[in-house]
Design a protein around this motif. Structure first.
Motif, PDB file in Angstrom:
ATOM      1  N   THR A 620       0.856  -1.184   0.000  1.00  0.00           N
ATOM      2  CA  THR A 620       0.000   0.000   0.000  1.00  0.00           C
ATOM      3  C   THR A 620       0.890   1.230   0.000  1.00  0.00           C
ATOM      4  OG1 THR A 620      -1.732  -1.126   1.271  1.00  0.00           O
ATOM      5  CG2 THR A 620      -1.813   1.271   1.188  1.00  0.00           C
ATOM      6  N   GLY A 621       0.651   2.115  -0.941  1.00  0.00           N
ATOM      7  CA  GLY A 621       1.418   3.350  -0.999  1.00  0.00           C
ATOM      8  C   GLY A 621       0.496   4.534  -1.184  1.00  0.00           C
ATOM      9  N   ASN A 622       0.828   5.642  -0.565  1.00  0.00           N
ATOM     10  CA  ASN A 622       0.050   6.847  -0.803  1.00  0.00           C
ATOM     11  C   ASN A 622       0.969   8.050  -0.824  1.00  0.00           C
ATOM     12  OD1 ASN A 622      -0.025   8.445   1.842  1.00  0.00           O
ATOM     13  ND2 ASN A 622      -0.722   6.438   2.566  1.00  0.00           N
ATOM     14  N   ILE A 623       0.527   9.052  -1.539  1.00  0.00           N
ATOM     15  CA  ILE A 623       1.271  10.301  -1.619  1.00  0.00           C
ATOM     16  C   ILE A 623       0.253  11.437  -1.726  1.00  0.00           C
ATOM     17  CG2 ILE A 623       1.484  10.202  -4.139  1.00  0.00           C
ATOM     18  CD1 ILE A 623       4.273  11.492  -3.796  1.00  0.00           C
ATOM     19  N   ALA A 624       0.562  12.563  -1.094  1.00  0.00           N
ATOM     20  CA  ALA A 624      -0.336  13.716  -1.134  1.00  0.00           C
ATOM     21  C   ALA A 624       0.477  14.983  -1.310  1.00  0.00           C
ATOM     22  CB  ALA A 624      -1.169  13.794   0.140  1.00  0.00           C
ATOM     23  N   TYR A 625      -0.065  15.901  -2.106  1.00  0.00           N
ATOM     24  CA  TYR A 625       0.509  17.233  -2.282  1.00  0.00           C
ATOM     25  C   TYR A 625      -0.546  18.249  -1.867  1.00  0.00           C
ATOM     26  CZ  TYR A 625       2.168  21.519  -4.484  1.00  0.00           C
ATOM     27  OH  TYR A 625       2.571  22.813  -4.705  1.00  0.00           O
ATOM     28  N   THR A 626      -0.198  19.147  -0.940  1.00  0.00           N
ATOM     29  CA  THR A 626      -1.127  20.161  -0.452  1.00  0.00           C
ATOM     30  C   THR A 626      -0.442  21.525  -0.501  1.00  0.00           C
ATOM     31  OG1 THR A 626      -2.108  18.553   1.082  1.00  0.00           O
ATOM     32  CG2 THR A 626      -2.615  20.876   1.451  1.00  0.00           C
ATOM     33  N   ASP A 627      -1.026  22.440  -1.246  1.00  0.00           N
ATOM     34  CA  ASP A 627      -0.508  23.803  -1.366  1.00  0.00           C
ATOM     35  C   ASP A 627      -1.532  24.729  -0.720  1.00  0.00           C
ATOM     36  OD1 ASP A 627       0.875  26.074  -2.091  1.00  0.00           O
ATOM     37  OD2 ASP A 627       0.000  26.142  -4.106  1.00  0.00           O
ATOM     38  N   ALA A 628      -1.303  25.084   0.555  1.00  0.00           N
ATOM     39  CA  ALA A 628      -2.257  25.875   1.330  1.00  0.00           C
ATOM     40  C   ALA A 628      -1.641  27.230   1.649  1.00  0.00           C
ATOM     41  CB  ALA A 628      -2.636  25.138   2.613  1.00  0.00           C
ATOM     42  N   LYS A 629      -2.288  28.322   1.195  1.00  0.00           N
ATOM     43  CA  LYS A 629      -1.718  29.663   1.339  1.00  0.00           C
ATOM     44  C   LYS A 629      -2.810  30.687   1.628  1.00  0.00           C
ATOM     45  CE  LYS A 629       2.119  29.056  -1.948  1.00  0.00           C
ATOM     46  NZ  LYS A 629       2.730  29.556  -3.203  1.00  0.00           N
ATOM     47  N   LEU A 630      -2.393  31.806   2.231  1.00  0.00           N
ATOM     48  CA  LEU A 630      -3.252  32.974   2.314  1.00  0.00           C
ATOM     49  C   LEU A 630      -3.383  33.593   0.929  1.00  0.00           C
ATOM     50  CD1 LEU A 630      -1.918  34.792   5.527  1.00  0.00           C
ATOM     51  CD2 LEU A 630      -4.027  33.456   5.324  1.00  0.00           C
ATOM     52  N   THR A 631      -4.578  34.072   0.599  1.00  0.00           N
ATOM     53  CA  THR A 631      -4.784  34.763  -0.676  1.00  0.00           C
ATOM     54  C   THR A 631      -5.057  36.251  -0.469  1.00  0.00           C
ATOM     55  OG1 THR A 631      -7.105  34.089  -0.615  1.00  0.00           O
ATOM     56  CG2 THR A 631      -5.585  32.717  -1.884  1.00  0.00           C
ATOM     57  N   ALA A 632      -4.925  36.692   0.771  1.00  0.00           N
ATOM     58  CA  ALA A 632      -5.034  38.117   1.095  1.00  0.00           C
ATOM     59  C   ALA A 632      -4.259  38.354   2.379  1.00  0.00           C
ATOM     60  CB  ALA A 632      -6.499  38.536   1.257  1.00  0.00           C
ATOM     61  N   GLY A 642       0.065  35.133   0.165  1.00  0.00           N
ATOM     62  CA  GLY A 642       1.050  34.172  -0.316  1.00  0.00           C
ATOM     63  C   GLY A 642       1.722  33.366   0.772  1.00  0.00           C
ATOM     64  N   ASP A 643       1.552  33.762   2.043  1.00  0.00           N
ATOM     65  CA  ASP A 643       2.138  32.979   3.140  1.00  0.00           C
ATOM     66  C   ASP A 643       1.538  31.572   3.176  1.00  0.00           C
ATOM     67  OD1 ASP A 643       3.718  35.029   3.964  1.00  0.00           O
ATOM     68  OD2 ASP A 643       2.639  35.439   5.836  1.00  0.00           O
ATOM     69  N   ARG A 644       2.379  30.584   3.412  1.00  0.00           N
ATOM     70  CA  ARG A 644       1.881  29.226   3.623  1.00  0.00           C
ATOM     71  C   ARG A 644       1.125  29.153   4.946  1.00  0.00           C
ATOM     72  NH1 ARG A 644       6.838  25.150   2.956  1.00  0.00           N
ATOM     73  NH2 ARG A 644       5.194  23.682   3.567  1.00  0.00           N
ATOM     74  N   LEU A 645       0.064  28.346   4.996  1.00  0.00           N
ATOM     75  CA  LEU A 645      -0.640  28.128   6.252  1.00  0.00           C
ATOM     76  C   LEU A 645       0.244  27.281   7.167  1.00  0.00           C
ATOM     77  CD1 LEU A 645      -4.333  27.509   5.119  1.00  0.00           C
ATOM     78  CD2 LEU A 645      -3.169  29.641   5.708  1.00  0.00           C
ATOM     79  N   PRO A 646       0.271  27.598   8.466  1.00  0.00           N
ATOM     80  CA  PRO A 646       1.227  26.952   9.379  1.00  0.00           C
ATOM     81  C   PRO A 646       1.012  25.443   9.506  1.00  0.00           C
ATOM     82  CG  PRO A 646       0.343  28.964  10.342  1.00  0.00           C
ATOM     83  CD  PRO A 646      -0.471  28.685   9.119  1.00  0.00           C
ATOM     84  N   TYR A 647       2.143  24.757   9.613  1.00  0.00           N
ATOM     85  CA  TYR A 647       2.204  23.320   9.919  1.00  0.00           C
ATOM     86  C   TYR A 647       1.556  22.432   8.855  1.00  0.00           C
ATOM     87  CZ  TYR A 647       3.720  25.075  14.412  1.00  0.00           C
ATOM     88  OH  TYR A 647       4.399  25.732  15.395  1.00  0.00           O
ATOM     89  N   VAL A 648       1.472  22.927   7.635  1.00  0.00           N
ATOM     90  CA  VAL A 648       0.930  22.118   6.543  1.00  0.00           C
ATOM     91  C   VAL A 648       2.073  21.740   5.610  1.00  0.00           C
ATOM     92  CG1 VAL A 648      -0.673  22.023   4.611  1.00  0.00           C
ATOM     93  CG2 VAL A 648      -1.305  23.277   6.691  1.00  0.00           C
ATOM     94  N   PRO A 649       2.475  20.470   5.572  1.00  0.00           N
ATOM     95  CA  PRO A 649       3.532  20.064   4.640  1.00  0.00           C
ATOM     96  C   PRO A 649       2.998  20.008   3.212  1.00  0.00           C
ATOM     97  CG  PRO A 649       2.674  18.152   5.815  1.00  0.00           C
ATOM     98  CD  PRO A 649       1.988  19.348   6.397  1.00  0.00           C
ATOM     99  N   ARG A 650       3.836  20.410   2.274  1.00  0.00           N
ATOM    100  CA  ARG A 650       3.417  20.293   0.872  1.00  0.00           C
ATOM    101  C   ARG A 650       3.330  18.827   0.465  1.00  0.00           C
ATOM    102  NH1 ARG A 650       6.768  25.094  -0.326  1.00  0.00           N
ATOM    103  NH2 ARG A 650       5.376  26.794  -0.965  1.00  0.00           N
ATOM    104  N   TRP A 651       4.300  18.038   0.884  1.00  0.00           N
ATOM    105  CA  TRP A 651       4.347  16.640   0.470  1.00  0.00           C
ATOM    106  C   TRP A 651       4.290  15.718   1.681  1.00  0.00           C
ATOM    107  CZ3 TRP A 651       3.886  15.234  -4.496  1.00  0.00           C
ATOM    108  CH2 TRP A 651       4.222  16.150  -5.483  1.00  0.00           C
ATOM    109  N   THR A 652       3.469  14.695   1.612  1.00  0.00           N
ATOM    110  CA  THR A 652       3.483  13.605   2.586  1.00  0.00           C
ATOM    111  C   THR A 652       3.307  12.302   1.824  1.00  0.00           C
ATOM    112  OG1 THR A 652       1.081  13.725   2.957  1.00  0.00           O
ATOM    113  CG2 THR A 652       2.496  14.994   4.452  1.00  0.00           C
ATOM    114  N   GLY A 653       3.764  11.222   2.428  1.00  0.00           N
ATOM    115  CA  GLY A 653       3.597   9.927   1.777  1.00  0.00           C
ATOM    116  C   GLY A 653       3.989   8.789   2.684  1.00  0.00           C
TER     117      GLY A 653
END
Length: 761
Positions: A620-632, A642-653
């Motif tokens: 079993t394999g999984n991978i996730a990409y999450t790009d979470a940012k402020l838009t104002a 443009g700041d990234r939201l805290p404690y959110v990794p872009r990549w996990t797997g």
């Protein structure tokens, strides 16, 4: 951990003063295997093949987790695509799904929690509902379901990022069963822990009534040393977790079934998991896995959850009634020497001139924080299928009433040199917030079948909430903050009352197309919200009397495919999220309150692959990409567009492999390995000196033998003894980028070696 304590205290004082299956939609409750490698879930509260559910759901099989030493959120979080976790103390965790978070200090949770049909936790902002997440031991769980994306239509307020649902084991009406197990663990550079679990299932009236009783006790070994020369302690963060479940199930007729259950869990932690690090380098200041605290930082969380569920099958209509009563009690003792004591020391000249108060040297302070939530909930729903051959309907009503308190009954002074109490100073602060939250909701959904392969599911929920709030702050801190100290007042009072009510509508639309029996594509658009509320009153004034609900809309497309023999399967999803009117905690005059400000978006992709290339062997394999940012810009939070939201990794797997081999007779050998990866994260926003938390990978191994009624297993977690930070914050409460400034950083558990023996009867 001092960081986490500070954040919790800030909420109180501010508002005051290994196998993962991947599914897709809202409520999944029970999972069973039908045929070889076929999984059935009751997603959208109807039984469907996992392959057919049109939304993103990950399912963790919980029955054998303890054999792998997987007993807490942090042990399996990285195996679930799109889930991130911040936790600074056993019994406290913030679960984030698809990047929907404003950071470790957010007062209201963005993830909902259920145990079977019972809602758990707090939805208001005043008890720090984000910090009293139930971290249940897997002693009597069947599975853990993670529903990603807003679940407002079926689960209401709070589930804006998604929902965690713990599904418990169902009593057997016909078979006497029992299980006992005992385990031992040893953590690198720490101590030894142990655990015991037991369960018995008794058919009181075969086929008609059964009782299931389960209990457990767990000692989680400590590994962080407090090097304070006066109260120093090795392995200070030991935790003790105990609890159990009683469930009574009865068949009241051929088509009516009831289950009454009670769950209890107590978590006592001797200290948090924080390590003292440099504000710039994030390297330990006093040595590996050490901190320097002037106070033993004890913590305690008590959960009591009672539920009665009745199911009636009336032919084409199914009725469900669920009644829940919950109590959560939280207490934490924290060291405020480097924060509140520093405030008094810094204001010593003012106190001396205007109030004749002499601040003694070596001043230390100890904070006692208590939170309590009592909640009733009731849901009644009806489901009808195959009406006219093309329509499925579901509708229901929901009510909940929550009474909560958040208090600091005392902040004690003491000498950091001797530990002796200091009684010459007036009370620093006594604070309380009493609040109530009540909600009525009506919800319904319909699925229209437009042929054999295409259908559309749509749903709507209308909720009305009202809240009441009473605040009472008093003490020397209030005098300093309001300026009353200039008139010689050594204490002042800040009291306020508030009310808020709102009506919110959420909706969901989800088309799906079955290309074949083994290939399905779907789309989903859904909304969710967190309730607003009356605002705490800081001494500065000039703030909104209420803060408004924040709302979220998410769009998702996905695909699920498998080979006809189910040997290989794949699930993938793309999502885009708009989050508006975001609730942000800010401060004025040293006190926190809430505002709505800024907007954010989260977009990404998730992929899960499963293969069973040979008998007894699966991957079993999984991978996730999450790009979470402020838009104002979000000035209240120190955030910029443009700041990234805290404690959110872009990549996990993660990648897991499991192998089972027959040894002859009933004996089997089980082997497994898992690799987990968490990408880098930011700890805060641009204007608050964010820290970059580095990416990390961990590796777990497991092996076991079972034969007939007995089994033995061994495991290693974090094989390479990796050090990695999961959450970090300033000990002073003020962000800094100055070399030598103290931050507290909670780190992942060092290498753990353990074993468990179990017997069934």
């Amino acid at each position: 951990m001092r960081t986490i304590h500070r954040l919790t205290l800030t909420t109180a004082l501010a508002l005051s003063l290994p196998h993962v299956a991947q599914a897709q939609d809202a409520p999944a409750t029970t999972e069973a295997v039908v045929g070889e490698n076929e999984i059935i879930v009751t997603a959208t509260k109807r039984s469907e093949r996992l392959q057919d559910v049109p939304a993103s759901v990950s399912v963790v099989q919980a029955t054998d987790l303890s054999k792998e030493g997987v007993v807490r959120f942090s042990d399996y979080a990285s195996r679930i695509p799109g889930l991130s976790l911040t936790s600074g103390r056993t019994g406290n965790a913030q679960v984030t799904l698809r990047g929907i978070t404003t950071g470790a200090a957010q007062p209201g949770s963005t993830t909902g929690y259920y145990v079977d049909e019972a809602p758990v936790g707090s939805v208001n902002a005043y008890t720090g509902g984000n910090a009293i997440t139930p971290d249940l031991d897997p002693a009597d769980l069947g599975q853990i379901e993670v529903l990603k994306g807003p679940q407002g239509t079926l689960y209401g307020a709070g589930a804006v990022g998604g929902l965690l649902k713990f599904t418990t084991a169902t009593p057997s009406l016909d078979e006497f069963q029992g299980r006992m197990s005992a385990g031992i663990t040893a953590v690198a550079k720490g101590e030894v822990g142990y655990s015991a679990r037991g369960m018995v299932n008794i058919p009181l009236s075969p086929g008609g009534l059964a009782l299931r009783v389960a209990g457990f006790y767990r000692r989680d070994p400590g590994y962080v040393d407090n090097v304070n020369p006066r109260i120093g302690e090795k392995d200070a963060n030991t935790a003790y977790v105990r609890g159990g479940r009683v469930a009574l199930t009865g068949q009241l007729g051929p088509d009516v079934r009831m289950q009454i259950s009670a769950i209890a869990q107590d978590t006592t932690s001797d200290a948090a998991n924080g390590v003292d690090v440099d504000a710039v380098t994030l390297r330990p200041i006093n040595g590996d896995l050490t901190n320097n605290r002037f106070v033993p930082e004890r913590g305690y969380v008590r959960l009591r959850l009672y539920n009665a569920t009745f199911n009636a099958d009336l032919g084409k209509i199914d009725l469900v009634s669920s009644t829940t009563y919950q109590r959560i009690y939280f207490r934490e003792i924290g060291d405020a020497t480097r924060s509140f004591a520093a405030i008094l020391t810094g204001n010593a000249p003012v106190l001396a001139v205007f109030a004749g108060i002499a601040v003694p040297p070596n001043l230390g302070m100890r904070v006692n924080t208590i939170k309590h939530t009592e909640r009733w909930s009731q849901e009644v729903r009806a489901s009808a299928t195959d009406l006219g051959g093309f329509l499925d309907l579901q509708g229901g009503v929901y009510w909940t009433h929550e009474s909560s308190t958040n208090r600091i009954p005392n902040i004690d002074y003491f000498s950091t040199a001797t530990g002796a109490p200091i009684t010459t100073l007036p009370p620093f602060a006594v604070a309380s917030i009493d609040s109530t939250y009540e909600e009525y909701s009506f919800f319904g959904n319909a699925r229209i079948h437009l042929g054999d392969r295409f259908d559309v599911l749509g749903g709507i929920r209308v909720a009305h909430d009202n809240q009441n709030y009473v605040q009472d702050y008093r003490g020397l801190l209030i005098s300093l903050s309001t300026g009353a100290i200039v008139a010689g007042a050594t204490t002042a009072t800040l009291a306020a009352k508030g009310k808020e009510e709102a009506t919110i509508t959420t909706w969901m639309v989800s088309p799906r197309f079955r290309v074949s029996d083994n290939l399905m594509i779907y789309g989903r658009a859904a909304t969710g919200y967190r309730p607003g509320g009356p605002n705490p009153a800081p001494p500065t004034g000039n703030i909104p009397l209420t803060f408004q609900p924040d709302k979220l809309t998410q769009y998702e497309v996905g695909i699920k495919a498998s080979t006809p023999d189910r040997i290989f399967s794949a699930e993938g999803a793309l999502f885009y999220t708009d989050w508006n009117n975001v609730q942000i905690q800010t401060s004025g005059g040293g006190f926190n309150y809430l505002v709505n400000g800024g907007s954010a978006r989260s977009q990404g992709a998730e992929l899960t692959l499963r293969a069973a290339p040979a008998s007894g062997f699966n991957l079993t394999g999984n991978i996730a990409y999450t790009d979470a940012k402020l838009t104002a810009n979000a000035p209240a939070a120190g955030g910029l567009n443009g700041d990234r939201l805290p404690y959110v990794p872009r990549w996990t797997g993660s990648l897991s492999a499991n192998y089972t081999a027959e040894l002859g007779g009933s004996a089997k050998l089980n082997l497994g390995a898992t690799a987990n990866y968490v990408g880098d994260r930011k700890s805060d926003y641009t204007n608050r000196f964010p820290k970059k938390l580095e990416s990390y990978a961990t590796f777990d191994l497991r092996a076991g033998i079972e034969s007939g009624s007995w089994s033995v297993s061994a495991f290693v977690k974090n094989l390479t003894d990796k050090r990695a930070i999961v959450v970090a914050g300033p000990l002073s409460g003020t962000p800094s980028n100055t070399a030598g400034a103290l931050y507290s950083a909670a780190v992942i558990q060092p290498r753990v070696i353990g074993a468990e023996a179990a017997i069934r009867f």
